[in-house]
Write an enzyme that holds these catalytic residues in place. Structure first.
Site, PDB file in Angstrom:
ATOM      1  NE  ARG A  49       6.356   5.598  -2.380  1.00 61.35           N
ATOM      2  CZ  ARG A  49       6.306   6.904  -2.615  1.00 61.35           C
ATOM      3  NH1 ARG A  49       7.230   7.703  -2.069  1.00 61.35           N
ATOM      4  NH2 ARG A  49       5.356   7.418  -3.358  1.00 61.35           N
ATOM      5  CG  ASP A  51      13.846   2.594   3.240  1.00 59.19           C
ATOM      6  OD1 ASP A  51      13.143   3.178   2.391  1.00 59.19           O
ATOM      7  OD2 ASP A  51      13.960   2.970   4.422  1.00 59.19           O
ATOM      8  CE1 TYR A 111       8.217  -2.644   6.581  1.00 55.07           C
ATOM      9  CE2 TYR A 111       6.252  -1.579   7.458  1.00 55.07           C
ATOM     10  CZ  TYR A 111       7.154  -1.763   6.435  1.00 55.07           C
ATOM     11  OH  TYR A 111       7.001  -1.080   5.257  1.00 55.07           O
ATOM     12  NE  ARG A 196      17.286   0.338   8.128  1.00 55.00           N
ATOM     13  CZ  ARG A 196      18.016   0.916   7.184  1.00 55.00           C
ATOM     14  NH1 ARG A 196      17.450   1.314   6.047  1.00 55.00           N
ATOM     15  NH2 ARG A 196      19.309   1.098   7.367  1.00 55.00           N
TER      16      ARG A 196
END
Length: 263
Positions: A49, A51, A111, A196
């Site tokens: 998922r 963001d 990522y 993040r």
């Protein structure tokens, strides 16, 4: 029949991947367009998922559907791309075993976070601009502390739904690229908000606000309040999802797409 769909999207105008009330999401848009093309209700489940505002250059979703007699996978993919908005693209569609699961069968995910050190009006939606270069060596010294099996409570959003916060990180490092930097992290799983928050805290190291030793202490504290703020969403991309070879052997991705199968 169950299928894997490999896709990419610019997340700027979406409230993340997952369908939610009163918000435009990638999953909602994908479900709607697949349902139109296949002329039946279709519901997808993604590998992860992302963001609000986060992008994906390689996302994988599975769904079940009866393929109409006049459609094959290639034609379905063509019609789906005609139906999708320009900020979502589908790259491969292939059948998988009935119990294959895009989320739980993924063996690793990667990522990347993009930082620009040179002003660039064309990257403002896809990178964080810094007017001063951070200390790359210090950030990479701190990043090595992420490797291995670690509890990432300190780098998770509060009130998450995770049963545990342990992730196995295989790769974590900053890399210089023309005009900027890219942070690449590969792990078996990620907890909510993890990348993040890690990036934001590593940038604090790069700016001299934290030492690599202090970064390690924040990781070990297993307390969210110790970490720096999260890096802005626009620089983050889900870039690679890896599966056992037998699940993706039938997939043919265009040249330039990431190598996504563990072999």
């Amino acid at each position: 029949m169950r299928y894997f769909l490999h896709l990419a999207y610019d997340g700027t105008d979406y409230h993340g991947w997952q369908t939610q009330p009163n918000a435009v999401t990638v999953q909602e848009e994908l479900n709607r367009r697949l349902s139109q093309v296949l002329r039946q209700p279709v519901f997808t489940l993604g590998s992860g998922r992302t963001d609000t505002g986060v992008h994906a250059s390689h996302q994988v979703a599975h769904f079940e559907a009866e393929m109409p007699a006049n459609l094959d996978e290639d034609t379905t993919l063509y019609r789906l791309n005609r139906a999708l908005p320009r900020d979502i693209a589908a790259y491969a569609l292939h059948p998988v075993p009935p119990k294959a699961n895009a989320r739980f069968d993924a063996e690793a995910r990667t990522y990347e976070y993009h930082v620009r050190l040179v002003p660039d009006p064309f990257s403002s939606r896809h990178a964080l601009y810094l007017d001063r270069a951070p200390d790359l060596a210090a950030m990479n010294t701190a990043a090595t502390l992420l490797l291995g099996s670690r509890d990432f409570t300190s780098f998770s959003k509060v009130k998450g739904a995770e049963k545990h916060y342990v992730c196995v990180v295989y790769e974590a490092a900053w890399h210089p690229v023309p005009g900027g930097l890219v942070f690449r992290i590969r792990a078996n799983r990620f907890v909510r908000g993890m990348v993040r928050l890690v990036v934001g805290t590593l940038l604090s190291v790069g700016r001299g606000r934290l030492t690599p030793v202090a970064f390690g202490e924040i990781l070990a504290a297993q307390s969210r309040v110790e970490a720096s703020g999260a890096a802005p969403a626009q620089g983050l991309f889900l870039t690679r999802v890896e599966y056992p070879a037998e699940l993706v052997a039938a997939a043919v991705l265009p040249s330039g797409m990431p190598y996504f199968a563990n072999r």
